[in-house]
Write an enzyme that holds these catalytic residues in place. Structure first.
Site, PDB file in Angstrom:
ATOM      1  N   ASN A 243      -3.342   4.370 -12.901  1.00 32.15           N
ATOM      2  CA  ASN A 243      -4.281   4.002 -10.876  1.00 32.15           C
ATOM      3  C   ASN A 243      -5.277   4.462 -11.724  1.00 32.15           C
ATOM      4  O   ASN A 243      -5.998   4.376 -12.066  1.00 32.15           O
ATOM      5  CB  ASN A 243      -4.213   5.588 -10.588  1.00 32.15           C
ATOM      6  CG  ASN A 243      -3.932   5.073  -9.236  1.00 32.15           C
ATOM      7  OD1 ASN A 243      -4.990   4.902  -8.511  1.00 32.15           O
ATOM      8  ND2 ASN A 243      -2.288   5.471  -8.281  1.00 32.15           N
ATOM      9  N   THR A 244      -6.603   4.524 -10.220  1.00 31.43           N
ATOM     10  CA  THR A 244      -7.959   4.469 -10.626  1.00 31.43           C
ATOM     11  C   THR A 244      -8.328   5.740 -11.789  1.00 31.43           C
ATOM     12  O   THR A 244      -7.792   6.462 -11.489  1.00 31.43           O
ATOM     13  CB  THR A 244      -8.892   4.926  -9.633  1.00 31.43           C
ATOM     14  OG1 THR A 244      -7.982   5.729  -8.623  1.00 31.43           O
ATOM     15  CG2 THR A 244      -8.329   3.389  -8.942  1.00 31.43           C
TER      16      THR A 244
ATOM     17  N   CYS B  51      -2.775   9.161  -7.343  1.00 34.18           N
ATOM     18  CA  CYS B  51      -3.969   8.720  -6.151  1.00 34.18           C
ATOM     19  C   CYS B  51      -4.954  10.439  -6.448  1.00 34.18           C
ATOM     20  O   CYS B  51      -5.230  11.348  -6.384  1.00 34.18           O
ATOM     21  CB  CYS B  51      -3.708   8.637  -5.065  1.00 34.18           C
ATOM     22  SG  CYS B  51      -5.515   8.027  -3.586  1.00 34.18           S
TER      23      CYS B  51
ATOM     24  N   LYS C 180       0.870  -1.524   0.090  1.00 37.54           N
ATOM     25  CA  LYS C 180      -0.027   0.153  -0.311  1.00 37.54           C
ATOM     26  C   LYS C 180       1.100   1.355  -0.014  1.00 37.54           C
ATOM     27  O   LYS C 180       2.222   0.987   0.502  1.00 37.54           O
ATOM     28  CB  LYS C 180      -0.860  -0.053   0.797  1.00 37.54           C
ATOM     29  CG  LYS C 180      -1.743   1.155   1.828  1.00 37.54           C
ATOM     30  CD  LYS C 180      -2.756   0.893   0.913  1.00 37.54           C
ATOM     31  CE  LYS C 180      -3.577   2.432   0.571  1.00 37.54           C
ATOM     32  NZ  LYS C 180      -4.656   2.794  -0.389  1.00 37.54           N
TER      33      LYS C 180
ATOM     34  N   GLY D  13      -5.590  -6.288  -8.762  1.00 47.33           N
ATOM     35  CA  GLY D  13      -5.677  -5.625  -7.754  1.00 47.33           C
ATOM     36  C   GLY D  13      -6.812  -5.588  -7.892  1.00 47.33           C
ATOM     37  O   GLY D  13      -7.982  -6.920  -7.028  1.00 47.33           O
ATOM     38  N   SER D  14      -8.497  -4.782  -8.182  1.00 48.66           N
ATOM     39  CA  SER D  14      -9.949  -5.092  -7.989  1.00 48.66           C
ATOM     40  C   SER D  14     -10.001  -6.642  -8.764  1.00 48.66           C
ATOM     41  O   SER D  14     -11.222  -7.246  -7.583  1.00 48.66           O
ATOM     42  CB  SER D  14     -10.443  -4.350  -8.685  1.00 48.66           C
ATOM     43  OG  SER D  14     -10.490  -2.952  -8.663  1.00 48.66           O
TER      44      SER D  14
ATOM     45  N   GLY E 103      -8.826   7.192   0.926  1.00 49.37           N
ATOM     46  CA  GLY E 103      -8.054   8.069   1.612  1.00 49.37           C
ATOM     47  C   GLY E 103      -6.756   8.077   1.535  1.00 49.37           C
ATOM     48  O   GLY E 103      -6.040   8.462   2.843  1.00 49.37           O
TER      49      GLY E 103
ATOM     50  N   ASN F 243       3.263   7.159  -6.489  1.00 50.29           N
ATOM     51  CA  ASN F 243       2.006   7.088  -6.179  1.00 50.29           C
ATOM     52  C   ASN F 243       1.997   8.755  -6.994  1.00 50.29           C
ATOM     53  O   ASN F 243       1.707   9.322  -6.289  1.00 50.29           O
ATOM     54  CB  ASN F 243       1.175   6.716  -5.721  1.00 50.29           C
ATOM     55  CG  ASN F 243       0.061   6.886  -5.549  1.00 50.29           C
ATOM     56  OD1 ASN F 243      -0.621   7.479  -6.697  1.00 50.29           O
ATOM     57  ND2 ASN F 243      -0.909   7.153  -4.513  1.00 50.29           N
TER      58      ASN F 243
ATOM     59  N   GLY G 286      -8.510  -3.213 -14.603  1.00 48.62           N
ATOM     60  CA  GLY G 286      -9.264  -4.647 -14.561  1.00 48.62           C
ATOM     61  C   GLY G 286      -8.767  -5.307 -15.443  1.00 48.62           C
ATOM     62  O   GLY G 286      -9.993  -6.196 -16.250  1.00 48.62           O
TER      63      GLY G 286
END
Ligand code: FAD
Ligand code: FMN
Ligand code: FES
Lengths: 249, 310
Positions: B199-200, B135, B48, B272-273, B75, B132, B251
């Site tokens: 990233n997202t 974010c 993380k 990830g997901s 967050g 990162n 994805g």
């Protein structure tokens, strides 16, 4: 498993003691006893609650802080949102069950007792609390035909002492097939040890701080430091909350 | 019997047993969880993201599934880099015997602060450090992500590179920029050894019955199936602009998705997901499917599909 929120209306809400309410909702939930839901109140927050009744969905809420307080202030006809069922619940095996609950731990055990009684399985229940007022849902267990024993730390009802004392006595007297429990971590650790000594199969529902409830954020890790029998990286929201420990074939 | 196709890859200096890398922020919050994902067969695992000081993150709800993906606003919950170093050291001891490289991930509020966090995280000697800069969930605290601007992205890269003591770095890019290829080029010119993309994507889900956004943070980062075509396009674009290896992320749920990402130019594939959609053992399943895909299509090595669609 559902990761989406779904609106549910409150159909009944009743106080079972000054700090505890039973809330019933419209519609059933297809779940195993021991699974839980994340409950969302918009602008207030979101917290995990065990499924206490499956058809229709019912929750047992103990007022311990802002969110549970807001839940108890709901009125019939109000909506809240649930995500779930989540996690892994209890699975009934054998003919004779011993259920052990501390605090709101009675909630998932009631759903389990109901399912087991419907299969004509004998269910004994041990409930523990600081005093009589903290023993939750004992009437509901009695109505299902369970035999219920109590332990209170102040001696106000039943055995004067810890619930683990009466659990030991029962295990020595009766050949149970399975022990299922939900309650604070200290209680579960003690039960885990008792079951190890007696080689009694058990399913313990662990508590952890939940955030995503979906097995991704890592917040609900129950470390092997707490119970060495848990596998590495065990997540209460996904792998649990119920952990199965088998000693017999 | 045919031989299993070779799925090992080289990610710059790192040798990976397979291209599948646990994406940052998903189950990577503790040594035990990183250990678990490594045991499920990951080629490498990313911790993380950690920043200069402890952050508890956003209040709940922090995550919701919708029809075509997930939306999260955790967050950037993390213990702060001083404590993270200890966790990374523990994680390294667990991963070394499994021969699974450890990727650390860092974030900060300015280029200078990035440098400071980098110098501390280097003490744990991770195999790679992901930077990162992308974010989408901490606008209020950190303003616009550095990934939105080629100059500031390069400035962060240089600051980290100076302080990281020779550990290779991977700058992680955001999808919602006008020209991701140019941003990739500027961070590579500034010293990024690897690119992680993506990233997202910022998004919002409103519950119409509640007439409220579901996430407490209102908006969040979109991941999962809906992100895949966006990620594949970003990776393909970046692969035209730079020569460094890319960790293609977004994805990927199946072995065929992983193959798609590699055909777009990814050397390794972030996952990830998928750990929600397919469970904590997702990587094991994806790895087996990737091998099946290669075998069924007559590929002897995963390298043969690299950039194949470009
Ligand atoms: C799987 C699971 C099932 C639960 N089932 C029930 C139930 O059936 N009935 C019930 O009354 N309570 C249940 N709880 C506990 C319930 O979630 C907390 O009591 C509630 O969230 C408290 O919120 P609050 O704002 O009222 O109090 P707070 O002031 O937030 O907290 C009071 C106490 O609740 C605990 N708590 C707070 N947030 C969480 C969280 N996200 N996860 C776990 N514990 C938390 C804290 O450790 C603290 O001791 C369950 C918890 C878990 C993990
Ligand atoms: C719950 C969650 C937490 C995340 N936390 C981080 C993080 O801390 N740092 C980061 O660089 N990316 C983070 N991400 C983004 C992922 O690493 C990844 O780039 C993104 O989710 C796309 O991949 P996926 O579709 O496979 O999930 C997070 C994603 C999710 C779902
Ligand atoms: S609460 Fe997020 S992983 Fe369990």
């Amino acid at each position: 498993m559902g990761g989406k929120f779904e609106a549910r209306k409150v159909t009944a809400i009743s106080k079972i003691n000054p700090v505890t309410s039973w809330i019933r909702f419209d519609g059933d939930i297809y779940a195993q006893p021991g699974q839980f839901v994340m409950v969302w109140l918009p602008k207030i927050g979101e917290k995990p609650f065990s499924i206490a009744e499956l058809n229709p969905l019912g929750l047992l809420v103990v007022d311990v802080g802002p969110f549970s307080h807001a839940l108890q202030a709901l009125q019939v006809g109000d909506s809240l949102w649930v995500k779930g069922p989540l996690g892994q619940g209890f699975s009934i095996t054998g003919e004779r069950l011993l259920l052990v609950g501390g605090g709101y731990g009675s909630a998932p055990l009631l759903a389990l007792a109901k399912k087991a009684r419907a299969q004509n399985i004998t269910v004994d229940v041990c409930l523990g609390a600081r005093s009589e007022a903290g023993l939750l849902l004992s009437d509901a267990f009695l109505e299902l035909g369970c035999q219920v024993s109590y332990a209170t730390e102040d001696g106000s009802l039943g055995w004067h002492g810890l619930v683990t004392d009466i659990v030991e006595q029962k295990i020595q007297a009766i050949a149970y097939d399975l022990l299922c429990a939900c309650g604070p971590t200290g209680l579960l650790s003690a039960l885990s040890n008792i079951c190890k000594t007696h080689r009694l199969d058990n399913q313990l529902s662990w508590e952890a701080h939940m955030r995503c409830g979906m097995g991704l954020c890592g917040s609900c890790l129950v470390s092997q430091n707490i119970d060495e029998l848990l596998p590495v990286g065990w997540l209460a929201c996904y792998d649990g909350p119920v952990f199965y420990q088998k000693f017999r074939d | 019997m045919k031989h299993d196709p070779d799925i090992s890859v080289k990610l710059g200096r790192l040798s990976l047993k397979n291209p599948l890398v646990l994406a940052s922020g998903v189950m990577g919050t503790s040594p035990e969880l990183l250990h678990r994902v490594a045991l499920s067969g990951a080629g490498a695992v990313t911790a993380k993201s950690c920043g200069p000081t402890l952050r508890t993150g956003h209040p709940n709800p922090v995550m919701v599934a919708w029809e075509h993906g997930l939306l999260n606003a955790i967050g950037l919950t993390n213990p702060g880099v001083d404590d993270e170093v200890k966790l990374l050291m523990d994680a390294k001891q667990r991963l070394n015997p499994l021969n699974v490289p450890l990727i650390a991930s860092i974030f900060a509020g300015s280029a200078e602060e990035f440098g400071e966090v980098a110098s501390i995280v280097a003490e744990a000697e991770p195999d790679l450090v992901e930077v990162n800069i992308s974010c989408p969930n901490v606008h209020d605290d950190f303003g616009l992500p550095f990934a939105a601007d080629a100059k500031s992205a390069a400035a962060v890269t240089r600051a980290v590179k100076q302080k990281i003591g020779g550990i290779p770095i991977a700058v992680k890019l955001a999808p919602n920029v006008p020209d991701i290829g140019r941003i990739a080029k500027s961070v590579v010119d500034a010293g990024s050894d690897v690119i992680t993309a993506i990233n997202t994507m910022p998004g919002m889900v409103i519950d119409v019955d509640a007439a409220q956004p579901v996430l407490h943070n209102r908006s969040g980062g979109l991941s999962g199936p809906a992100l895949k075509p966006i990620a594949v396009r970003c990776v393909a674009e970046i692969a035209q602009f730079v020569d460094v290896p890319i960790i293609g992320t977004g994805g990927v749920l199946t072995g065929r998705d992983a193959a798609e990402m590699m055909m777009a130019g990814a050397t390794a594939v972030g996952v990830g997901s998928a750990l929600w959609y397919r469970g904590p053992d997702a990587i094991k399943l994806i790895k087996a499917e990737l091998q099946d895909f290669l075998r069924e299509n007559g590929y002897k090595s995963v390298c043969e599909i690299f950039r194949k669609a470009l």
